[in-house]
Design a protein around this motif. Structure first.
Motif, mmCIF file in Angstrom:
data_model
loop_
_atom_site.group_PDB
_atom_site.id
_atom_site.type_symbol
_atom_site.label_atom_id
_atom_site.label_comp_id
_atom_site.label_asym_id
_atom_site.label_seq_id
_atom_site.Cartn_x
_atom_site.Cartn_y
_atom_site.Cartn_z
ATOM 1 N N SER A 168 5.328 2.504 -13.257
ATOM 2 C CA SER A 168 5.198 3.423 -14.387
ATOM 3 C C SER A 168 6.573 3.986 -14.670
ATOM 4 C CB SER A 168 4.245 4.572 -14.040
ATOM 5 O OG SER A 168 2.945 4.084 -13.850
ATOM 6 N N LEU A 169 7.049 3.805 -15.899
ATOM 7 C CA LEU A 169 8.332 4.380 -16.295
ATOM 8 C C LEU A 169 8.087 5.384 -17.405
ATOM 9 C CD1 LEU A 169 9.110 1.120 -15.599
ATOM 10 C CD2 LEU A 169 11.326 2.164 -15.974
ATOM 11 N N CYS A 170 8.417 6.631 -17.135
ATOM 12 C CA CYS A 170 8.188 7.672 -18.132
ATOM 13 C C CYS A 170 9.509 8.371 -18.409
ATOM 14 C CB CYS A 170 7.223 8.740 -17.639
ATOM 15 S SG CYS A 170 5.730 8.115 -16.898
ATOM 16 N N ILE A 171 9.674 8.780 -19.641
ATOM 17 C CA ILE A 171 10.807 9.635 -19.965
ATOM 18 C C ILE A 171 10.345 10.606 -21.045
ATOM 19 C CG2 ILE A 171 11.805 8.051 -21.682
ATOM 20 C CD1 ILE A 171 14.598 8.964 -20.521
ATOM 21 N N GLY A 172 10.809 11.843 -20.913
ATOM 22 C CA GLY A 172 10.380 12.834 -21.890
ATOM 23 C C GLY A 172 11.417 13.916 -22.042
ATOM 24 N N ALA A 173 11.289 14.665 -23.103
ATOM 25 C CA ALA A 173 12.186 15.794 -23.318
ATOM 26 C C ALA A 173 11.426 16.857 -24.088
ATOM 27 C CB ALA A 173 13.430 15.365 -24.089
ATOM 28 N N ASN A 174 11.974 18.041 -24.023
ATOM 29 C CA ASN A 174 11.380 19.155 -24.736
ATOM 30 C C ASN A 174 11.229 18.812 -26.218
ATOM 31 O OD1 ASN A 174 11.527 21.970 -26.085
ATOM 32 N ND2 ASN A 174 11.057 22.323 -23.942
ATOM 33 N N LEU A 175 10.071 19.126 -26.778
ATOM 34 C CA LEU A 175 9.820 18.729 -28.174
ATOM 35 C C LEU A 175 10.803 19.391 -29.140
ATOM 36 C CD1 LEU A 175 8.148 17.169 -30.244
ATOM 37 C CD2 LEU A 175 6.473 19.019 -30.208
ATOM 38 N N ILE A 200 13.306 14.778 -18.491
ATOM 39 C CA ILE A 200 13.192 14.168 -17.171
ATOM 40 C C ILE A 200 12.639 12.762 -17.347
ATOM 41 C CG2 ILE A 200 10.882 15.098 -16.768
ATOM 42 C CD1 ILE A 200 11.670 15.397 -13.795
ATOM 43 N N ALA A 201 12.962 11.904 -16.396
ATOM 44 C CA ALA A 201 12.349 10.581 -16.371
ATOM 45 C C ALA A 201 11.783 10.367 -14.984
ATOM 46 C CB ALA A 201 13.387 9.510 -16.693
ATOM 47 N N GLY A 259 0.806 -1.228 0.000
ATOM 48 C CA GLY A 259 0.000 0.000 0.000
ATOM 49 C C GLY A 259 0.827 1.261 0.000
ATOM 50 N N HIS A 260 2.118 1.135 0.336
ATOM 51 C CA HIS A 260 2.991 2.301 0.316
ATOM 52 C C HIS A 260 3.828 2.322 -0.951
ATOM 53 C CE1 HIS A 260 2.783 2.626 4.965
ATOM 54 N NE2 HIS A 260 1.724 3.126 4.372
ATOM 55 N N GLY A 261 4.186 3.513 -1.380
ATOM 56 C CA GLY A 261 4.917 3.597 -2.644
ATOM 57 C C GLY A 261 5.980 4.676 -2.648
ATOM 58 N N VAL A 262 6.720 4.672 -3.750
ATOM 59 C CA VAL A 262 7.876 5.550 -3.923
ATOM 60 C C VAL A 262 7.780 6.238 -5.279
ATOM 61 C CG1 VAL A 262 10.399 5.535 -4.214
ATOM 62 C CG2 VAL A 262 9.343 4.051 -2.499
ATOM 63 N N THR A 263 8.196 7.497 -5.315
ATOM 64 C CA THR A 263 8.365 8.145 -6.622
ATOM 65 C C THR A 263 9.855 8.426 -6.802
ATOM 66 O OG1 THR A 263 8.128 10.371 -5.691
ATOM 67 C CG2 THR A 263 6.122 9.323 -6.520
ATOM 68 N N ILE A 264 10.321 8.256 -8.019
ATOM 69 C CA ILE A 264 11.708 8.612 -8.337
ATOM 70 C C ILE A 264 11.667 9.588 -9.516
ATOM 71 C CG2 ILE A 264 14.017 7.766 -8.838
ATOM 72 C CD1 ILE A 264 13.124 4.964 -8.102
ATOM 73 N N GLU A 265 12.226 10.762 -9.308
ATOM 74 C CA GLU A 265 12.319 11.763 -10.375
ATOM 75 C C GLU A 265 13.783 11.817 -10.790
ATOM 76 O OE1 GLU A 265 9.355 13.713 -10.731
ATOM 77 O OE2 GLU A 265 8.371 13.073 -8.885
ATOM 78 N N ILE A 266 14.006 11.776 -12.085
ATOM 79 C CA ILE A 266 15.368 11.548 -12.569
ATOM 80 C C ILE A 266 15.736 12.536 -13.670
ATOM 81 C CG2 ILE A 266 16.894 9.822 -13.595
ATOM 82 C CD1 ILE A 266 14.479 7.820 -12.702
ATOM 83 N N ILE A 267 16.894 13.178 -13.522
ATOM 84 C CA ILE A 267 17.425 13.915 -14.664
ATOM 85 C C ILE A 267 18.886 13.513 -14.870
ATOM 86 C CG2 ILE A 267 15.865 15.895 -14.414
ATOM 87 C CD1 ILE A 267 18.333 17.516 -13.495
#
Lengths: 434, 93
Positions: free
Chosen positions: A238-245, A227-228, A209-217
């Motif tokens: 959930s694994l996300c990665i994105g960059a400025n268009l 950022i990922a 029930g407990h969770g973690v967020t990881i913000e990555i640059i």
């Protein structure tokens, strides 16, 4: 459709549904038009929602079956080079049992559907599989309803709330909001990776029930401003990665290859090992900040949430601003309906509510943050590698004295980046978030 | 490390609209005036593919992010939402 509504809302996301719930709860005849098969079917976010803003709308949401994945008790920050990186984490007992939860993960397909059902129970009409293709206007250019892609698809309403998200083809077409410039959005891709619940608990050192967020640059975005994130769900990550268009346009990087590289990074791979990819998606993130916000209301219409570019790029907060702006829009609409004045003036209560809230304050505070990142690509290129080099040198035991190592590090720093540049980075950085 | 976009899109649920929701307005522009052709790279679903003398649009796998609409250097892409209920449907989101 012959029936006339008091309010028509475009889009069944957090902004639209928050408004619909608030309005319908006060007996206002409200229709929500959603282009997906069901609410949430087109929606994505990293996956963190915030209890405070939701509780302002539905105080007892946890008792009403809100599909919470995990309550976030720990936030990690990673600064990664190609081969490794730095990690910092903060966990607090206060986040464990706090009600409502401070931040929690959701799958938006499930959450938005649940949220829309709550609005439906209050009396809002939610119509799916319907694209709003245009706005209806009278001779004085006041918005008086929407045109949809259904046969006889015009819906008349006294006021229209545009809550159709960051990729609003409607805004572009009607000119109510200019098309975003490529540097105003980040393109993000997301993989949902399934793993057994207990395995996630162990790998992230949390209880059920407990969770973690990881913000990555760092180096993971191939030198692009990006950022990922890794967020824990009940039995998936959930694994996300994105960059400025605009960076994507210049760098000829394929987003899904970048995502694959991220998943294979030595810090990431052990967390997802053995997992099974379940879904792959893409979405924009509104990164333009305060100066990219369009005019948020006019004669007969308002704009809320991502559609109004309400997003705090530094803190990755958007869903909370969507919900609260939706609620503010609803309150302003009720005021305007009472006064019988649905002009820009009559709806101005929306803007004053935003201005009196954390939304405008935070967006103003970080208004330079977007430009800062775009001007300082060394944050994603030279610096993570230098940081990695320095730590690796100091931690490698090889018979060389620390003094010599320090010298070597200093020499490399001066070679790879000018001191003037570092000074500039610090100066601009502090100014962009102060 | 190779990743095939087909394998990723295979995970998603699509209900394909018979009518394409994306159209390149003028393919000559792509071939003669657009040197970079960034759409071939930044599209997260690899919708745009170079075939001999033209760029073809595999709209069926579009993830509906909208990047091509504003990222085409010549704004040469006509993009609308798929008909209501069509296109991608997220199961998790």
């Amino acid at each position: 459709m012959q029936e006339e509504f008091e309010v028509a809302i475009v889009g069944a996301g957090p902004a639209g549904i928050s408004a619909a719930y608030t309005l319908a709860g006060r007996g206002i005849k409200t229709i929500v038009l959603e282009r997906g098969e069901y609410p949430g079917s087109k929606n994505i976010s990293g996956g963190v929602l915030y209890g405070h803003d939701l509780a302002e709308i539905i105080p007892d949401f946890t008792q009403r079956g809100c599909p919470v994945e995990r309550n976030i008790v720990e936030s990690r920050l990673w600064y990664l080079s190609r081969d490794g990186g730095y990690s910092a984490a903060f966990r607090d007992q206060l986040f464990y049992d706090r009600m409502p939860p401070n931040a929690f993960t959701v799958g938006r397909a499930r959450f938005d559907r649940w949220f829309a059902e709550q609005a439906g129970e209050k009396g809002a009409l939610v119509v799916c599989s319907t694209v709003v293709t245009d706005l209806l206007r009278d001779g004085d250019n006041r918005v008086i309803g929407v045109r949809t892609d259904r046969i006889d698809g015009d819906v008349r309403a006294r006021v229209v709330l545009l809550a159709d998200g960051i990729n609003s083809a409607l805004a572009a077409k009607t000119g109510f909001r200019p098309e975003p410039k490529p540097h105003h959005v980040a393109l993000a891709v997301k993989d949902v990776v399934e793993l057994p619940e207990e395995m996630i608990n162990e790998r992230f050192n949390v209880e059920t029930g407990h969770g973690v967020t990881i913000e990555i640059i760092g180096g993971i975005t191939g030198g692009m401003d990006g950022i990922a994130v890794i967020y824990t769900n009940k039995n998936s990550l959930s694994l996300c990665i994105g960059a400025n268009l605009s960076d994507f346009m210049e760098n000829r990087v394929r987003p899904y290859e970048m995502l694959e590289g991220f998943k294979n990074h030595p810090m990431v791979l052990p967390l997802i090992k053995g997992g099974k990819s379940k879904e792959y998606m893409a979405h924009w993130i509104a990164e333009g900040g305060y100066d990219a916000i369009p005019r948020l209301c006019g004669d007969g219409y308002l704009i809320a949430g991502d559609s109004g570019m309400l997003f705090n790029a530094l803190h990755r907060e958007g869903s909370n601003m969507a919900m609260t702006s939706g609620r503010f829009a609803a309150e302003a609409i009720m005021e305007a309906l009472e006064k019988g004045d649905l002009s820009r003036n009559g709806l101005a209560g929306y803007v004053s509510r935003l201005q009196g809230s954390y939304i405008t304050d935070d967006l103003k505070k970080y208004r330079r943050f977007n430009t800062f990142r775009l001007r300082h690509h060394e944050l994603f290129t030279t610096l993570p590698e230098l940081g990695g080099f320095a730590a690796r040198e100091m931690l490698t035991i090889d018979g060389i004295s620390k003094k010599k190592k320090q010298k070597a590090i200093w020499k490399k720093v001066k070679k790879d980046i000018s001191l003037c540049r570092i000074f500039r980075l610090l100066w601009d950085g502090i100014r962009s978030v102060k | 490390m190779t990743v095939k976009i087909e394998d990723k899109l295979f995970l998603d649920r699509f209900r394909v609209d018979q009518e394409p929701h994306i159209r390149i307005a003028d393919n000559t522009m792509c071939m003669e005036k657009c040197e970079d052709q960034p759409c071939l790279y930044f599209c997260p679903a690899n919708v745009y593919r170079l075939e001999k003398d033209r760029i073809v649009v595999a709209y069926e796998g579009c993830l509906e992010c909208g990047s091509c609409r504003i990222g085409c250097p010549h704004l040469n892409i006509e993009w609308r939402f798929p008909t209501g209920g069509y296109g991608i449907s997220h199961r998790f989101g």
